[in-house]
Design a protein around this motif. Structure first.
Motif, PDB file in Angstrom:
ATOM      1  N   ALA A   1      -3.860  78.611 -22.073  1.00 26.26           N
ATOM      2  CA  ALA A   1      -5.328  79.252 -21.160  1.00 26.26           C
ATOM      3  C   ALA A   1      -6.428  78.029 -21.400  1.00 26.26           C
ATOM      4  O   ALA A   1      -6.229  77.035 -22.087  1.00 26.26           O
ATOM      5  N   PHE A   2      -7.567  78.171 -20.800  1.00 23.21           N
ATOM      6  CA  PHE A   2      -8.435  76.995 -20.837  1.00 23.21           C
ATOM      7  C   PHE A   2      -8.986  76.735 -22.217  1.00 23.21           C
ATOM      8  O   PHE A   2      -9.688  75.563 -22.375  1.00 23.21           O
ATOM      9  N   LYS A   3      -9.283  77.895 -23.051  1.00 19.69           N
ATOM     10  CA  LYS A   3      -9.704  77.762 -24.519  1.00 19.69           C
ATOM     11  C   LYS A   3      -8.807  78.913 -25.144  1.00 19.69           C
ATOM     12  O   LYS A   3      -8.261  79.742 -24.572  1.00 19.69           O
ATOM     13  N   ALA A   4      -8.995  78.926 -26.472  1.00 19.41           N
ATOM     14  CA  ALA A   4      -8.616  79.727 -27.340  1.00 19.41           C
ATOM     15  C   ALA A   4      -9.000  81.107 -27.265  1.00 19.41           C
ATOM     16  O   ALA A   4     -10.093  81.242 -26.798  1.00 19.41           O
ATOM     17  N   ASP A   5      -8.344  82.118 -27.604  1.00 19.93           N
ATOM     18  CA  ASP A   5      -8.841  83.425 -27.526  1.00 19.93           C
ATOM     19  C   ASP A   5      -8.989  83.989 -26.006  1.00 19.93           C
ATOM     20  O   ASP A   5     -10.184  84.989 -26.167  1.00 19.93           O
ATOM     21  N   THR A   6      -8.604  83.478 -25.187  1.00 16.66           N
ATOM     22  CA  THR A   6      -8.725  84.130 -23.837  1.00 16.66           C
ATOM     23  C   THR A   6      -7.267  83.852 -23.164  1.00 16.66           C
ATOM     24  O   THR A   6      -6.665  83.065 -23.433  1.00 16.66           O
ATOM     25  N   ASP A   7      -7.195  84.851 -22.120  1.00 12.52           N
ATOM     26  CA  ASP A   7      -5.876  84.551 -21.304  1.00 12.52           C
ATOM     27  C   ASP A   7      -6.406  83.912 -19.837  1.00 12.52           C
ATOM     28  O   ASP A   7      -5.465  83.804 -19.282  1.00 12.52           O
ATOM     29  N   ASP A   8      -7.480  83.486 -19.799  1.00  8.44           N
ATOM     30  CA  ASP A   8      -7.932  82.820 -18.428  1.00  8.44           C
ATOM     31  C   ASP A   8      -7.243  81.827 -18.378  1.00  8.44           C
ATOM     32  O   ASP A   8      -7.595  80.706 -18.960  1.00  8.44           O
ATOM     33  N   MET A   9      -6.443  81.358 -17.427  1.00  9.54           N
ATOM     34  CA  MET A   9      -5.757  80.054 -16.943  1.00  9.54           C
ATOM     35  C   MET A   9      -6.332  79.589 -15.903  1.00  9.54           C
ATOM     36  O   MET A   9      -5.951  78.456 -15.406  1.00  9.54           O
ATOM     37  N   ARG A  10      -7.339  80.115 -15.299  1.00  9.69           N
ATOM     38  CA  ARG A  10      -8.036  79.443 -14.167  1.00  9.69           C
ATOM     39  C   ARG A  10      -8.421  78.017 -14.509  1.00  9.69           C
ATOM     40  O   ARG A  10      -9.234  77.935 -15.296  1.00  9.69           O
ATOM     41  N   GLY A  11      -8.004  77.045 -13.626  1.00 14.71           N
ATOM     42  CA  GLY A  11      -8.641  75.865 -13.942  1.00 14.71           C
ATOM     43  C   GLY A  11      -8.249  75.201 -15.349  1.00 14.71           C
ATOM     44  O   GLY A  11      -8.983  74.251 -15.792  1.00 14.71           O
ATOM     45  N   SER A  12      -7.249  75.856 -15.944  1.00 14.76           N
ATOM     46  CA  SER A  12      -6.881  75.331 -17.446  1.00 14.76           C
ATOM     47  C   SER A  12      -6.188  73.882 -17.042  1.00 14.76           C
ATOM     48  O   SER A  12      -5.188  73.622 -16.302  1.00 14.76           O
ATOM     49  N   ALA A  13      -6.729  72.847 -17.967  1.00 14.27           N
ATOM     50  CA  ALA A  13      -5.983  71.570 -17.629  1.00 14.27           C
ATOM     51  C   ALA A  13      -4.709  71.534 -18.185  1.00 14.27           C
ATOM     52  O   ALA A  13      -3.767  70.876 -17.836  1.00 14.27           O
ATOM     53  N   LEU A  14      -4.208  72.580 -19.037  1.00 14.41           N
ATOM     54  CA  LEU A  14      -3.060  72.745 -19.652  1.00 14.41           C
ATOM     55  C   LEU A  14      -1.742  73.113 -18.465  1.00 14.41           C
ATOM     56  O   LEU A  14      -0.984  72.863 -18.649  1.00 14.41           O
ATOM     57  N   VAL A  15      -2.324  73.887 -17.727  1.00 15.91           N
ATOM     58  CA  VAL A  15      -1.586  74.551 -16.522  1.00 15.91           C
ATOM     59  C   VAL A  15      -1.396  73.298 -15.824  1.00 15.91           C
ATOM     60  O   VAL A  15      -0.108  73.340 -15.408  1.00 15.91           O
ATOM     61  N   THR A  16      -2.266  72.513 -15.442  1.00 15.30           N
ATOM     62  CA  THR A  16      -1.933  71.182 -14.859  1.00 15.30           C
ATOM     63  C   THR A  16      -0.947  70.596 -15.513  1.00 15.30           C
ATOM     64  O   THR A  16      -0.031  69.701 -14.931  1.00 15.30           O
ATOM     65  N   VAL A  17      -0.922  70.229 -16.991  1.00 13.79           N
ATOM     66  CA  VAL A  17      -0.056  69.548 -17.613  1.00 13.79           C
ATOM     67  C   VAL A  17       1.341  70.020 -17.482  1.00 13.79           C
ATOM     68  O   VAL A  17       2.306  69.372 -17.117  1.00 13.79           O
ATOM     69  N   ALA A  18       1.594  71.390 -17.649  1.00  8.54           N
ATOM     70  CA  ALA A  18       2.748  72.188 -17.431  1.00  8.54           C
ATOM     71  C   ALA A  18       3.145  71.937 -16.133  1.00  8.54           C
ATOM     72  O   ALA A  18       4.554  71.410 -15.906  1.00  8.54           O
ATOM     73  N   GLU A  19       2.353  72.252 -15.191  1.00  6.00           N
ATOM     74  CA  GLU A  19       2.785  72.153 -13.458  1.00  6.00           C
ATOM     75  C   GLU A  19       3.442  70.730 -13.318  1.00  6.00           C
ATOM     76  O   GLU A  19       4.557  70.401 -12.693  1.00  6.00           O
ATOM     77  N   THR A  20       2.698  69.464 -13.658  1.00  2.00           N
ATOM     78  CA  THR A  20       3.147  68.198 -13.561  1.00  2.00           C
ATOM     79  C   THR A  20       4.460  67.769 -14.197  1.00  2.00           C
ATOM     80  O   THR A  20       5.432  67.098 -13.575  1.00  2.00           O
ATOM     81  N   LEU A  21       4.539  68.304 -15.484  1.00  2.00           N
ATOM     82  CA  LEU A  21       5.700  67.903 -16.204  1.00  2.00           C
ATOM     83  C   LEU A  21       6.956  68.734 -15.542  1.00  2.00           C
ATOM     84  O   LEU A  21       7.913  67.993 -15.286  1.00  2.00           O
ATOM     85  N   LEU A  22       6.858  69.823 -15.201  1.00  2.00           N
ATOM     86  CA  LEU A  22       7.962  70.712 -14.500  1.00  2.00           C
ATOM     87  C   LEU A  22       8.205  69.925 -13.216  1.00  2.00           C
ATOM     88  O   LEU A  22       9.411  69.774 -13.145  1.00  2.00           O
ATOM     89  N   GLY A  23       7.257  69.521 -12.405  1.00  2.97           N
ATOM     90  CA  GLY A  23       7.577  68.820 -11.548  1.00  2.97           C
ATOM     91  C   GLY A  23       8.280  67.688 -11.399  1.00  2.97           C
ATOM     92  O   GLY A  23       8.974  67.139 -10.489  1.00  2.97           O
ATOM     93  N   ARG A  24       8.072  67.191 -12.677  1.00  2.00           N
ATOM     94  CA  ARG A  24       8.815  65.669 -12.865  1.00  2.00           C
ATOM     95  C   ARG A  24      10.163  65.945 -13.833  1.00  2.00           C
ATOM     96  O   ARG A  24      10.486  64.955 -14.046  1.00  2.00           O
ATOM     97  N   GLY A  25      10.668  67.214 -13.977  1.00  2.00           N
ATOM     98  CA  GLY A  25      11.953  67.340 -14.437  1.00  2.00           C
ATOM     99  C   GLY A  25      11.803  67.584 -16.023  1.00  2.00           C
ATOM    100  O   GLY A  25      13.179  67.634 -16.521  1.00  2.00           O
TER     101      GLY A  25
END
Ligand SMILES: NC(=O)c1ccc[n+]([C@@H]2O[C@H](COP(=O)([O-])OP(=O)(O)OC[C@H]3O[C@@H](n4cnc5c(N)ncnc54)[C@H](O)[C@@H]3O)[C@@H](O)[C@H]2O)c1
Length: 452
Positions: free
Chosen positions: A337-361
């Protein structure tokens, strides 16, 4: 030598109980004020400058610059017999045990820093010290880029330092012209740089420029000065751009900034001033984009505000580069999530990290105790469905499971007790700390901070 634990500061109260004979190289704004204020504290000052007119003025207690309160200090010092000046640098060194270097460090074309004056003074001082029996201390006060002190020490003083005949400290100056005497007496910040970041081996820097000194290595002390000036410049630019945009929209920008400054919890505070995660969430990226977008449509030129999103992307890109530079394929994320103690993943940089890494295998495992997929609703659920439809398969029940199955761990949230990882954080693994979590260093894996 005393070794200071990280983050501690040395408290020394400025006192004239121990007086020093001090030569000050460069009688401009910084040097002249330093001279007057140190003389007031009882120290004996020899000013040195290449400009005869400044030396002549100084010799008779006349200030070579316009600065409120300075001339009376110099006059008092002259009457007390604690002030003299010379154009002969060698003579200044011979008469004193401490030299403070306050010569100019102008920018060359294209912004490159010109250290010619510093280097000339260093050559003079080094030659004069070789003619002396007594040890000498050098305090660099001129603003110099990180690495400069180490560079000039290596060039001019290496053998003298090795022989214990010279001690060198970098002590940046934070005074402001117009209030310089007051700023010297009550400094906003006091920083002493030593060669290794440990407490100074001798007391002169703290005796003369002390008050409450933060001790860093030379490069850290040099960087603090630039960080401060950049921050001041950034604040002025920010206030002006918000003010311009406000006026364009028919709003009183001065009143807006006055109200902004009344929030001392989030605005005028340490908050948001820790390097770490790129910003994210449902508000900051959206609102930054909205105002910049409006400014572009309206033709209001706001270059600083307009590049805030670029800056955030660059930070995210550098985090991705840090991960992919490791020769591994299995990456674990602690926090999504975009910070601790929330489940809000909107605009989370770590979602982009995960997305990019998955896309690169890459193989990606994720632990975030605040995320429960069965409870996601609305825009948050829609965004994660769009960006990471297989998130359920990547989420682990525990941080231990993620660490066990990964070669590199990206820690963006403090989402568990570090002790619980002791068994699984083995020597072959690497952790990238994105959020300033020093306990991670206590485990046997290879630790690296995103900005430290
Ligand atoms: N002015 C400020 O408000 C301020 C504040 C903090 C830090 N600084 C930094 O402090 C340094 C000095 O700034 P300043 O504004 O006092 O500069 P300045 O130009 O007013 O004074 C520099 C002095 O150094 C002298 N000088 C040059 N070469 C010399 C040499 N070989 N031997 C002896 N003297 C020599 C010059 O003649 C001049 O009088 C700079 O690095 C600056 O960035 C300035």
């Amino acid at each position: 030598m005393i070794v200071l634990p990280e983050g501690t500061c040395f408290i020394f109260v400025m006192t004239a109980s121990r007086t020093h004979h001090v030569s000050i190289f460069g009688l401009g704004y910084v040097g002249a004020v330093t001279a007057g204020c140190l003389a007031e504290l009882g120290h004996h000052i020899t000013g040195a400058d290449v400009q005869q007119a400044k030396v002549d003025a100084f010799t008779v207690g006349v200030s070579p610059i316009i600065e409120p309160g300075l001339e009376s200090l110099l006059q008092g010092a002259k009457r007390a017999g604690r002030l003299e000046a010379t154009t002969d640098g060698a003579e200044a060194v011979q008469r004193t045990q401490v030299s403070i270097i306050c010569v100019g460090t102008p920018s060359q074309a294209a912004g490159r820093l010109n250290l010619d004056f510093v280097r000339k003074v260093c050559a003079q001082i080094a030659a004069a010290i070789r003619e002396k029996d007594q040890p000498h201390t050098i305090l660099f006060r001129s603003t110099m880029l990180p690495g400069s002190t180490r560079g000039v020490v290596g060039e001019f003083f290496a053998d003298l330092v090795a022989a214990g005949r010279v001690h060198v400290y970098y002590c940046p100056e934070f005074l402001r012209e117009g209030t310089a005497v007051r700023d010297f007496r009550d400094p906003s910040l006091c920083v002493v740089g030593t060669h290794d970041g440990n407490a100074p081996a001798t007391t002169e820097a703290l005796d003369l420029l002390g008050a409450e000194a933060q001790i860093l290595a030379w490069e850290g002390a040099e960087m603090v000065k630039y960080a401060c000036n950049y921050f001041h410049a950034l604040k002025v630019g920010f206030a002006n751009e918000i003010g311009r945009m406000a006026k364009h929209l028919g709003v009183d920008g001065a009143r807006v900034m006055d109200v902004v400054c009344r929030d001392e919890r989030l605005n005028i505070s340490r908050y948001y001033l820790r390097p770490g995660n790129p910003f994210g969430g449902s508000c900051l990226p959206k609102d930054v984009n909205a105002l910049s977008g409006l400014a572009r449509i309206e033709g209001v030129n706001l270059p600083l505000l307009d590049h805030v999103m670029d800056s955030n992307h660059a930070h995210l890109e550098s985090l991705l580069n840090l991960i992919t530079a490791k020769d591994v394929r299995r990456v674990g994320l602690l926090g999504l999530a975009f910070k601790a103690d929330t489940d809000d993943m909107r605009g989370s940089a770590l979602v982009t990290v995960a997305e990019t890494l998955l896309g690169r295998g890459y193989e990606v495992r994720i632990y975030d105790p605040s995320i429960n997929l069965t409870r996601l609703i609305g825009a948050n659920e829609a965004e994660i469905q769009r960006r990471m439809p297989h998130l359920a398969q990547l989420l682990s029940e525990s941080a231990e499971e993620v660490v066990r199955g990964s070669e590199v761990i990206v820690a963006s949230q403090r989402c568990m007790e570090v002790e619980s990882l002791r068994e699984v954080a083995t020597a072959g693994k690497q952790v990238i700390d994105v959020n300033g979590w020093p306990e991670l260093k206590t485990l046997p894996w290879h630790y690296e901070g995103v900005c430290w």
